[in-house]
Design a protein around this motif. Structure first.
Motif, PDB file in Angstrom:
ATOM      1  N   PRO A 189       2.479  -3.925  -8.868  1.00  0.00           N
ATOM      2  CA  PRO A 189       3.284  -3.146  -7.918  1.00  0.00           C
ATOM      3  C   PRO A 189       4.765  -3.456  -8.074  1.00  0.00           C
ATOM      4  O   PRO A 189       5.164  -4.618  -8.099  1.00  0.00           O
ATOM      5  CB  PRO A 189       2.741  -3.612  -6.560  1.00  0.00           C
ATOM      6  N   ARG A 190       5.565  -2.412  -8.222  1.00  0.00           N
ATOM      7  CA  ARG A 190       7.005  -2.593  -8.411  1.00  0.00           C
ATOM      8  C   ARG A 190       7.740  -1.861  -7.306  1.00  0.00           C
ATOM      9  O   ARG A 190       7.510  -0.679  -7.078  1.00  0.00           O
ATOM     10  CB  ARG A 190       7.411  -2.036  -9.771  1.00  0.00           C
ATOM     11  N   GLN A 191       8.616  -2.580  -6.627  1.00  0.00           N
ATOM     12  CA  GLN A 191       9.365  -1.963  -5.535  1.00  0.00           C
ATOM     13  C   GLN A 191      10.593  -1.249  -6.087  1.00  0.00           C
ATOM     14  O   GLN A 191      11.391  -1.838  -6.814  1.00  0.00           O
ATOM     15  CB  GLN A 191       9.787  -3.024  -4.517  1.00  0.00           C
ATOM     16  N   THR A 211       5.106  -0.831   2.171  1.00  0.00           N
ATOM     17  CA  THR A 211       3.893  -0.058   1.873  1.00  0.00           C
ATOM     18  C   THR A 211       4.050   1.400   2.283  1.00  0.00           C
ATOM     19  O   THR A 211       3.061   2.086   2.562  1.00  0.00           O
ATOM     20  CB  THR A 211       2.681  -0.677   2.607  1.00  0.00           C
ATOM     21  N   LEU A 212       5.276   1.845   2.328  1.00  0.00           N
ATOM     22  CA  LEU A 212       5.602   3.203   2.778  1.00  0.00           C
ATOM     23  C   LEU A 212       4.777   4.269   2.065  1.00  0.00           C
ATOM     24  O   LEU A 212       4.301   5.227   2.676  1.00  0.00           O
ATOM     25  CB  LEU A 212       7.098   3.429   2.540  1.00  0.00           C
ATOM     26  N   TRP A 213       4.600   4.123   0.744  1.00  0.00           N
ATOM     27  CA  TRP A 213       3.892   5.130  -0.059  1.00  0.00           C
ATOM     28  C   TRP A 213       2.515   4.648  -0.507  1.00  0.00           C
ATOM     29  O   TRP A 213       1.788   5.387  -1.172  1.00  0.00           O
ATOM     30  CB  TRP A 213       4.697   5.461  -1.315  1.00  0.00           C
ATOM     31  N   PHE A 214       2.150   3.417  -0.184  1.00  0.00           N
ATOM     32  CA  PHE A 214       1.061   2.720  -0.851  1.00  0.00           C
ATOM     33  C   PHE A 214      -0.268   3.460  -0.795  1.00  0.00           C
ATOM     34  O   PHE A 214      -0.996   3.528  -1.784  1.00  0.00           O
ATOM     35  CB  PHE A 214       0.891   1.317  -0.268  1.00  0.00           C
ATOM     36  N   GLY A 215      -0.650   4.012   0.359  1.00  0.00           N
ATOM     37  CA  GLY A 215      -1.969   4.614   0.495  1.00  0.00           C
ATOM     38  C   GLY A 215      -2.045   6.091   0.183  1.00  0.00           C
ATOM     39  O   GLY A 215      -3.100   6.699   0.373  1.00  0.00           O
ATOM     40  N   SER A 216      -0.964   6.686  -0.299  1.00  0.00           N
ATOM     41  CA  SER A 216      -0.917   8.138  -0.515  1.00  0.00           C
ATOM     42  C   SER A 216      -1.195   8.503  -1.961  1.00  0.00           C
ATOM     43  O   SER A 216      -0.980   7.703  -2.888  1.00  0.00           O
ATOM     44  CB  SER A 216       0.454   8.694  -0.108  1.00  0.00           C
ATOM     45  N   ASP A 217      -1.658   9.711  -2.150  1.00  0.00           N
ATOM     46  CA  ASP A 217      -1.812  10.266  -3.492  1.00  0.00           C
ATOM     47  C   ASP A 217      -0.432  10.647  -4.023  1.00  0.00           C
ATOM     48  O   ASP A 217       0.311  11.370  -3.355  1.00  0.00           O
ATOM     49  CB  ASP A 217      -2.707  11.500  -3.445  1.00  0.00           C
ATOM     50  N   PRO A 218      -0.058  10.157  -5.207  1.00  0.00           N
ATOM     51  CA  PRO A 218       1.311  10.418  -5.703  1.00  0.00           C
ATOM     52  C   PRO A 218       1.621  11.902  -5.870  1.00  0.00           C
ATOM     53  O   PRO A 218       2.738  12.343  -5.597  1.00  0.00           O
ATOM     54  CB  PRO A 218       1.356   9.674  -7.041  1.00  0.00           C
ATOM     55  N   GLU A 236      13.318   0.598  -0.107  1.00  0.00           N
ATOM     56  CA  GLU A 236      12.545  -0.204  -1.043  1.00  0.00           C
ATOM     57  C   GLU A 236      11.063  -0.092  -0.688  1.00  0.00           C
ATOM     58  O   GLU A 236      10.674  -0.349   0.447  1.00  0.00           O
ATOM     59  CB  GLU A 236      12.970  -1.669  -0.976  1.00  0.00           C
ATOM     60  N   ALA A 237      10.244   0.283  -1.652  1.00  0.00           N
ATOM     61  CA  ALA A 237       8.815   0.454  -1.376  1.00  0.00           C
ATOM     62  C   ALA A 237       8.017   0.317  -2.659  1.00  0.00           C
ATOM     63  O   ALA A 237       8.515   0.587  -3.760  1.00  0.00           O
ATOM     64  CB  ALA A 237       8.556   1.823  -0.739  1.00  0.00           C
ATOM     65  N   ARG A 292      -0.106   5.448   4.874  1.00  0.00           N
ATOM     66  CA  ARG A 292       0.493   6.694   4.400  1.00  0.00           C
ATOM     67  C   ARG A 292       1.678   7.067   5.294  1.00  0.00           C
ATOM     68  O   ARG A 292       1.861   8.226   5.666  1.00  0.00           O
ATOM     69  CB  ARG A 292      -0.537   7.824   4.361  1.00  0.00           C
ATOM     70  N   LEU A 293       2.483   6.077   5.627  1.00  0.00           N
ATOM     71  CA  LEU A 293       3.609   6.304   6.530  1.00  0.00           C
ATOM     72  C   LEU A 293       4.625   7.260   5.920  1.00  0.00           C
ATOM     73  O   LEU A 293       5.116   8.173   6.580  1.00  0.00           O
ATOM     74  CB  LEU A 293       4.274   4.974   6.888  1.00  0.00           C
ATOM     75  N   GLY A 294       4.975   7.061   4.660  1.00  0.00           N
ATOM     76  CA  GLY A 294       5.946   7.940   4.016  1.00  0.00           C
ATOM     77  C   GLY A 294       5.479   9.377   3.982  1.00  0.00           C
ATOM     78  O   GLY A 294       6.252  10.311   4.247  1.00  0.00           O
ATOM     79  N   GLU A 295       4.214   9.575   3.669  1.00  0.00           N
ATOM     80  CA  GLU A 295       3.638  10.927   3.664  1.00  0.00           C
ATOM     81  C   GLU A 295       3.718  11.548   5.053  1.00  0.00           C
ATOM     82  O   GLU A 295       4.062  12.728   5.208  1.00  0.00           O
ATOM     83  CB  GLU A 295       2.187  10.844   3.190  1.00  0.00           C
ATOM     84  N   THR A 296       3.405  10.753   6.078  1.00  0.00           N
ATOM     85  CA  THR A 296       3.458  11.257   7.455  1.00  0.00           C
ATOM     86  C   THR A 296       4.878  11.636   7.853  1.00  0.00           C
ATOM     87  O   THR A 296       5.098  12.666   8.505  1.00  0.00           O
ATOM     88  CB  THR A 296       2.908  10.191   8.423  1.00  0.00           C
ATOM     89  N   VAL A 297       5.855  10.825   7.457  1.00  0.00           N
ATOM     90  CA  VAL A 297       7.250  11.126   7.783  1.00  0.00           C
ATOM     91  C   VAL A 297       7.691  12.416   7.106  1.00  0.00           C
ATOM     92  O   VAL A 297       8.369  13.259   7.718  1.00  0.00           O
ATOM     93  CB  VAL A 297       8.168   9.956   7.387  1.00  0.00           C
TER      94      VAL A 297
END
Length: 520
Positions: free
Chosen positions: A83-85, A99-106, A135-136, A467-472
């Motif tokens: 994992p690279r931030q 972990t802003l993007w961690f659980g989402s499908d890219p 940073e994520a 999936r916080l980033g996806e939700t935002v």
């Protein structure tokens, strides 16, 4: 309908600009790690005796394992890196987890970023910039997926005209990661005027770009004229580029031949390389009708003051230029004419002069005109951010007092504004509503969002599963639609922001809808 552009809050602009101005490691430096020089044969032969003498005596017997069990072996598929931030603003500033993007499908993230329109509300644009620069870690810890997401993040910043952060982010992601990374880096560099660094990198690694125009341009900039002419001849003979681009490069390479020729027609679709080539042959193109990133070129001293002012207004509306930069251009000199941008310059200069005197009478005369000018240019929020604090120290009455209060509520210090006749605005600033529900649909939706409405479960569940980033991103799309006149969507967006802990964004967005939507 609301059509408002966005601007970053001053605190975020300052912190971001500080990051962009900091010296960093260039892509070329990271691409060429130092290698220790091996010993020469003579050195090695000459040291054998001393090395042998320095070796300790071997042990009496070799080490023996205490068991016959097979050691644990970790297996990881090739191509899946650690994992690279990637990001410019740390979590201590954004308040967002890594972990802003961690659980989402890219692919889902990339589609959401690409499909976001120009956001009307400054609060929404500010939040978008925050998550793009945060940073994520890569989705699922997959470096390859992170590379695709980084390209989407940089492209969105470029679309907004935020060239400095886009350039810093692509350099951090690694401009030599793939030809796609380098091509995006080159486009940004051409618009930002830093193409020499990109061309120098291409000179050491020609495989990074398959674009013949870029190769010819960089060879010519490095005075490798024979290479440039050879590549141009091959591209011309094999029809590897459109005729319009070939004609433009021909004039760039052979200016003497076309000294008295008629100017070339404007291309159907401008690209950064063509834009710089037209400039190089003495036929610069105006940026007013071009996409927003091209406006950055007009901020240079080479452009006239009017062009600088119009470019600065355009970029400030999108949140890509600090408010103080716009103010500096507005007050740089006396307006040269009247009408349009000159009227805005004159109105702001008169207001600032009145503010310097501290005279409430002078301010009351100049503030309404300056406010109307800023509303005309859709720059109310930057104007409020610049002057609301100083204006709050002046006792005003009537229209000027109402304008000053609206400016205070649009500024970052909205919570400190005393309660006034607009009771709903005061309640939103405090983050709670009470009393009679408004009759106006949008105001009623805002009232409900800050009273007892619940956030949609479909959005909250995503945030609870990394999936916080996806939700935002989904919430920003809802906020954009809601601000354009959909009460139910606006309510859902505001309640989701509050449930995610983004209370400041929710309040500022609600205040902006109520104040900026109000008729002049």
């Amino acid at each position: 309908m609301l059509h408002r552009a966005a601007a970053l809050p001053r605190a975020f602009c300052v912190s971001a600009l500080g990051l962009f101005a900091a010296p960093g490691v260039t892509a070329q430096q990271t691409a060429e790690p130092a290698v220790d020089r091996p010993l020469s044969v003579i050195d090695w032969l000459g040291t054998q005796d001393s090395l042998a003498a320095a070796q300790p005596a071997p042990p009496a017997e070799p080490a023996v394992t205490s068991s016959g069990s097979i050691p644990a072996v970790t297996v990881e598929p090739l191509g899946k890196g650690r994992p690279r931030q990637i990001g410019l603003v740390p979590a201590t500033v954004t308040g967002l987890p890594d972990t802003l993007w961690f659980g989402s499908d890219p692919d889902t993230l990339i589609k959401l970023i690409e499909s976001l329109p120009d956001l009307n509300l400054p609060a929404a644009q500010s939040l978008l910039f925050t998550i793009l620069l945060a940073e994520a870690k890569a989705p699922g810890g997959n470096a390859t997926a992170g590379d695709g997401l980084a390209l989407a993040r940089v492209s969105k910043l470029l679309e907004a005209g935020a060239l400095d952060p886009a350039l810093s982010l692509i350099e951090q992601a690694g401009v030599t990661t793939s030809p796609a990374h380098f091509d995006l880096y080159m486009r940004i560099s051409l618009l930002a005027g830093t193409e020499d660094r990109a061309c120098a990198l291409l000179g050491t690694a020609p495989h990074l770009s398959r674009d013949y125009g870029t190769r010819i341009f960089c060879d010519a900039r490095a005075s490798r004229w024979e290479d440039a002419a050879l590549t141009f001849g091959a591209a011309q003979a094999l029809n590897l580029m459109p005729e319009a681009k070939l004609a433009l490069i021909d004039r760039f390479l052979h200016p003497d031949v076309f000294e008295d020729a008629r100017p070339l027609p404007d291309p159907r679709e401008m690209d950064p390389l063509s834009f710089r080539l037209f400039e190089s042959i003495g036929e610069p193109k105006p940026t007013r009708m071009l996409p927003r990133p091209y406006a950055v070129a007009d901020l240079r001293d080479l452009a006239g003051w009017k062009a600088q002012l119009e470019a600065a207004e355009r970029l400030t509306r999108a949140g890509a230029l600090p408010d103080n930069r716009l103010l500096g251009l507005y007050t740089d000199r006396d307006p040269a004419a009247s009408g349009g941008v000159w009227d805005r310059v004159a109105a702001l200069q008169r207001f600032e002069t009145a503010l310097e005197t501290g005279s409430s009478e002078a301010i009351a005369k100049t503030l309404p005109r300056a406010w109307r000018a800023m509303r005309q240019a859709e720059l109310e929020v930057p104007f409020a951010t610049l002057f609301a604090d100083r204006l709050a120290q002046i006792e005003l009455t009537g229209t000027s007092a109402r304008i000053a209060r609206d400016m205070g509520l649009l500024s970052p210090a909205y919570e400190t504004i005393p309660a006034g006749t607009s009771d709903l605005l005061s309640q939103i600033a405090r983050g709670e509503t009470s009393g009679r529900r408004p009759d106006v649909p949008l105001a009623a939706a805002i009232f409900d969002a800050f009273k007892d409405a619940q956030a949609p479960a479909r959005l909250i569940s995503g945030a609870q599963n990394n999936r916080l980033g996806e939700t935002v991103l989904k919430t920003l799309a809802l906020l954009h639609e809601g601000a354009r006149g959909d009460p139910g969507t606006l309510r859902d967006a505001l309640t989701t922001l509050r449930a995610l802990g983004l209370e400041d964004t929710a309040r500022r967005a609600a205040l902006q809808v109520l104040i900026l939507e109000r008729p002049t």
